[in-house]
Design a protein around this motif. Structure first.
Motif: not given
Length: 308
Positions: A49-68
């Motif tokens: 959500s706009s409150r919890f977001g998603l940081s670059a550090a979290q993205l680095e730990l999600l190598p298979a991620l394709r959609a937010v």
């Protein structure tokens, strides 16, 4: 599809998501960072959500991620640039909350000017029998400055037109509208009786409303913020209000939510709300439907419905 949900939304939303997809609640993990380091490779979609977001550090730990898929129109808490570099699609929930946010912004204008919340407290405290309530200020015919003339800003302007207000706005560039464009935010504040913030958050607008802008708005001016708390230099705002250098404020957002500067709590000319601009049953349901529409589009290998 394995979904990681960053933070809790409503109980009904959480249950609906769990019923529809395999989902893991990051906020329920004892050590979220350690969990991502160990298990992040299993997730190909994130709900946030706009409150919890998603940081670059979290993205680095999600190598298979394709959609937010984010619940909310603002995406300043999501590192969109980092997501795009990795080919991760990001969606939000625009348009459906425009009218409710604009309604609340105008409600704050009226509340602060006419001292509605203050008058309510006056009656509840039994003070009416002891004497009359102080006068407020007229809204009709006054000058409204809008910072950020996007969907929400234009909806606020339409409401202001019904009150015969003079309207001007500040944007990064002029829009194709009939309202007067003011390239200088300080000049707009100096002209306006009410300055309403409806611009995006993020680095580009961080502390956009500075000590100088507040000084230009002046001891009769009113600031209304339905954008992001960080758009305003909050320390400068508190000082201006405490010292009487600003006439009043209607605030739905704050720099470090849910913390609110304690000095504001006792000020009668400030209306404080807990970030509820989109907080109606109808709007939240429409936002929920958009999140699920984006998830369904991703699951069926279709373009996201409302990509950022």
């Amino acid at each position: 599809m394995q979904i990681l949900q960053i933070g809790p939304l409503s109980a009904a939303f959480n249950q609906r998501l769990a019923d529809a997809y395999p989902v893991t609640a990051l906020w329920s993990q004892t050590d979220p960072a350690a969990f991502l380091a160990a298990e992040g490779g299993h997730f190909d979609a994130v709900v946030t959500s706009s409150r919890f977001g998603l940081s670059a550090a979290q993205l680095e730990l999600l190598p298979a991620l394709r959609a937010v898929c984010s619940f909310g129109v603002g995406y300043d808490a999501i590192d969109v640039a980092a997501a795009r570099e990795r080919g991760v699609m990001v969606s939000n929930t625009p348009d459906v909350l425009t009218d409710c946010v604009a309604d609340l912004a105008f409600g704050l204008i009226i509340d602060v000017a006419r001292r509605v919340s203050e008058a309510d407290r006056f009656v509840r405290a039994g003070q009416w029998a002891q004497g009359g309530f102080p006068l407020g200020h007229r809204v009709s015919g006054k000058r409204l400055g809008i910072v950020g003339l996007g969907r929400i800003g234009q909806a606020i302007a339409r409401r202001a037109a019904g009150f015969d207000m003079q309207i001007a706005y500040h944007n990064r560039k002029a829009a194709e509208v009939d309202y007067r464009f003011e390239p200088s935010l300080t000049a707009l504040a100096d002209w306006a009786d009410f300055l309403v913030l409806s611009c995006p958050g993020g680095a580009a607008t961080h502390h956009l409303v500075s000590t100088e802008v507040l000084a230009a708005l002046g001891p009769q001016g009113v600031l209304v913020n339905v954008a992001r708390g960080a758009v305003v230099d909050e320390a400068a705002l508190v000082s201006a209000l405490l010292e009487g250098r600003l006439g009043g404020a209607g605030l739905d957002v704050f720099a470090a939510e849910p913390q609110v500067p304690e000095a504001l709590l006792a000020l009668p000319n400030v209306v404080l709300l807990p970030h509820i601009a989109s907080g109606t049953v109808e709007t939240r349901l429409q936002m929920e439907e958009l999140v699920f529409a984006n998830l369904a589009a991703y699951a069926s290998d279709q373009p996201l419905v409302t990509p950022v």
